[in-house]
Design a protein around this motif. Structure first.
Motif, mmCIF file in Angstrom:
data_model
loop_
_atom_site.group_PDB
_atom_site.id
_atom_site.type_symbol
_atom_site.label_atom_id
_atom_site.label_comp_id
_atom_site.label_asym_id
_atom_site.label_seq_id
_atom_site.Cartn_x
_atom_site.Cartn_y
_atom_site.Cartn_z
ATOM 1 N N LEU A 98 0.824 -1.205 0.000
ATOM 2 C CA LEU A 98 0.000 0.000 0.000
ATOM 3 C C LEU A 98 0.862 1.260 0.000
ATOM 4 O O LEU A 98 0.562 2.223 -0.706
ATOM 5 N N GLU A 99 1.943 1.258 0.757
ATOM 6 C CA GLU A 99 2.836 2.417 0.815
ATOM 7 C C GLU A 99 3.457 2.709 -0.546
ATOM 8 O O GLU A 99 3.677 3.865 -0.909
ATOM 9 N N LEU A 100 3.730 1.664 -1.310
ATOM 10 C CA LEU A 100 4.361 1.833 -2.615
ATOM 11 C C LEU A 100 3.363 2.065 -3.746
ATOM 12 O O LEU A 100 3.743 2.196 -4.895
ATOM 13 N N GLY A 101 2.089 2.098 -3.415
ATOM 14 C CA GLY A 101 1.081 2.449 -4.406
ATOM 15 C C GLY A 101 0.418 1.287 -5.116
ATOM 16 O O GLY A 101 -0.316 1.490 -6.084
ATOM 17 N N TYR A 102 0.637 0.073 -4.659
ATOM 18 C CA TYR A 102 -0.037 -1.075 -5.260
ATOM 19 C C TYR A 102 -1.443 -1.182 -4.679
ATOM 20 O O TYR A 102 -1.650 -0.948 -3.495
ATOM 21 N N SER A 103 -2.394 -1.537 -5.529
ATOM 22 C CA SER A 103 -3.781 -1.610 -5.068
ATOM 23 C C SER A 103 -4.038 -2.876 -4.255
ATOM 24 O O SER A 103 -4.948 -2.897 -3.434
ATOM 25 N N THR A 104 -3.250 -3.918 -4.489
ATOM 26 C CA THR A 104 -3.415 -5.156 -3.734
ATOM 27 C C THR A 104 -2.045 -5.725 -3.372
ATOM 28 O O THR A 104 -1.046 -5.462 -4.052
ATOM 29 N N SER A 105 -2.021 -6.515 -2.333
ATOM 30 C CA SER A 105 -0.785 -7.194 -1.938
ATOM 31 C C SER A 105 -0.342 -8.165 -3.015
ATOM 32 O O SER A 105 0.858 -8.327 -3.265
ATOM 33 N N SER A 106 -1.299 -8.823 -3.668
ATOM 34 C CA SER A 106 -0.939 -9.816 -4.680
ATOM 35 C C SER A 106 -0.239 -9.179 -5.879
ATOM 36 O O SER A 106 0.666 -9.791 -6.455
ATOM 37 N N ALA A 107 -0.625 -7.968 -6.252
ATOM 38 C CA ALA A 107 0.067 -7.271 -7.348
ATOM 39 C C ALA A 107 1.508 -6.960 -6.953
ATOM 40 O O ALA A 107 2.437 -7.127 -7.754
ATOM 41 N N PHE A 108 1.704 -6.544 -5.718
ATOM 42 C CA PHE A 108 3.053 -6.277 -5.220
ATOM 43 C C PHE A 108 3.869 -7.564 -5.164
ATOM 44 O O PHE A 108 5.023 -7.599 -5.602
ATOM 45 N N ILE A 109 3.280 -8.641 -4.660
ATOM 46 C CA ILE A 109 3.985 -9.917 -4.551
ATOM 47 C C ILE A 109 4.398 -10.414 -5.936
ATOM 48 O O ILE A 109 5.518 -10.910 -6.122
ATOM 49 N N ALA A 110 3.515 -10.269 -6.929
ATOM 50 C CA ALA A 110 3.831 -10.704 -8.291
ATOM 51 C C ALA A 110 5.019 -9.920 -8.847
ATOM 52 O O ALA A 110 5.931 -10.496 -9.451
ATOM 53 N N MET A 111 5.032 -8.598 -8.657
ATOM 54 C CA MET A 111 6.150 -7.774 -9.121
ATOM 55 C C MET A 111 7.427 -8.181 -8.403
ATOM 56 O O MET A 111 8.481 -8.355 -9.021
ATOM 57 N N PHE A 112 7.361 -8.345 -7.109
ATOM 58 C CA PHE A 112 8.524 -8.691 -6.301
ATOM 59 C C PHE A 112 9.099 -10.039 -6.758
ATOM 60 O O PHE A 112 10.301 -10.172 -6.969
ATOM 61 N N HIS A 113 8.237 -11.017 -6.944
ATOM 62 C CA HIS A 113 8.672 -12.350 -7.364
ATOM 63 C C HIS A 113 9.299 -12.304 -8.757
ATOM 64 O O HIS A 113 10.317 -12.966 -9.004
ATOM 65 N N ARG A 114 8.710 -11.545 -9.650
ATOM 66 C CA ARG A 114 9.231 -11.428 -11.013
ATOM 67 C C ARG A 114 10.643 -10.839 -11.014
ATOM 68 O O ARG A 114 11.525 -11.315 -11.737
ATOM 69 N N LEU A 115 10.891 -9.840 -10.192
ATOM 70 C CA LEU A 115 12.193 -9.178 -10.179
ATOM 71 C C LEU A 115 13.219 -9.841 -9.270
ATOM 72 O O LEU A 115 14.414 -9.801 -9.547
ATOM 73 N N MET A 116 12.771 -10.450 -8.181
ATOM 74 C CA MET A 116 13.696 -11.006 -7.193
ATOM 75 C C MET A 116 13.793 -12.532 -7.237
ATOM 76 O O MET A 116 14.683 -13.105 -6.625
ATOM 77 N N GLY A 117 12.843 -13.188 -7.900
ATOM 78 C CA GLY A 117 12.858 -14.639 -7.952
ATOM 79 C C GLY A 117 12.397 -15.293 -6.665
ATOM 80 O O GLY A 117 12.614 -16.490 -6.453
ATOM 81 N N ALA A 118 11.801 -14.521 -5.791
ATOM 82 C CA ALA A 118 11.284 -15.022 -4.515
ATOM 83 C C ALA A 118 10.152 -14.104 -4.068
ATOM 84 O O ALA A 118 10.097 -12.942 -4.464
ATOM 85 N N THR A 119 9.261 -14.632 -3.248
ATOM 86 C CA THR A 119 8.202 -13.790 -2.689
ATOM 87 C C THR A 119 8.798 -12.931 -1.574
ATOM 88 O O THR A 119 9.898 -13.221 -1.081
ATOM 89 N N PRO A 120 8.103 -11.890 -1.155
ATOM 90 C CA PRO A 120 8.605 -11.078 -0.043
ATOM 91 C C PRO A 120 8.865 -11.901 1.222
ATOM 92 O O PRO A 120 9.860 -11.678 1.911
ATOM 93 N N ASP A 121 7.999 -12.855 1.529
ATOM 94 C CA ASP A 121 8.204 -13.690 2.726
ATOM 95 C C ASP A 121 9.436 -14.585 2.574
ATOM 96 O O ASP A 121 10.191 -14.773 3.532
ATOM 97 N N GLU A 122 9.647 -15.141 1.388
ATOM 98 C CA GLU A 122 10.849 -15.946 1.153
ATOM 99 C C GLU A 122 12.103 -15.082 1.296
ATOM 100 O O GLU A 122 13.101 -15.519 1.868
ATOM 101 N N PHE A 123 12.033 -13.867 0.784
ATOM 102 C CA PHE A 123 13.148 -12.928 0.909
ATOM 103 C C PHE A 123 13.445 -12.658 2.384
ATOM 104 O O PHE A 123 14.593 -12.691 2.806
ATOM 105 N N ARG A 124 12.402 -12.418 3.147
ATOM 106 C CA ARG A 124 12.564 -12.134 4.575
ATOM 107 C C ARG A 124 13.202 -13.315 5.314
ATOM 108 O O ARG A 124 14.063 -13.133 6.168
ATOM 109 N N LYS A 125 12.787 -14.532 4.965
ATOM 110 C CA LYS A 125 13.362 -15.727 5.603
ATOM 111 C C LYS A 125 14.842 -15.858 5.274
ATOM 112 O O LYS A 125 15.633 -16.271 6.116
#
Length: 80
Positions: A48-75
């Motif tokens: 939401l802070e970065l302007g995505y309308s849903t968490s899933s849209a943010f997760i999809a972008m993150f996974h596409r660029l980082m090769g991992a979900t935000p939670d996987e990155f955090r782990k």
């Protein structure tokens, strides 16, 4: 604000950065997301802070660029 047309800004990004304005903006958001996630913010709050309308849209972008979900990155960070 920058006293430039959208087209001029787009051409300058491509010329100076080697990427489109949209790609540059997405990478900037990703850099901000990384630090926010490292600080322990929730995925939803980051999205939401970065302007995505849903968490899933943010997760999809993150996974596409980082090769991992935000939670996987955090782990991965915790393991280091």
């Amino acid at each position: 604000m920058v006293h430039s047309t959208e087209r001029t800004l787009s051409r300058r990004c491509q010329r100076d950065l080697g990427m489109s304005f949209v790609e540059w903006r997405q990478r900037l958001r990703l850099v901000r997301a990384l630090s926010m996630l490292e600080d322990g913010q929730t995925v939803q709050a980051v999205a939401l802070e970065l302007g995505y309308s849903t968490s899933s849209a943010f997760i999809a972008m993150f996974h596409r660029l980082m090769g991992a979900t935000p939670d996987e990155f955090r782990k991965r960070i915790v393991q280091l």
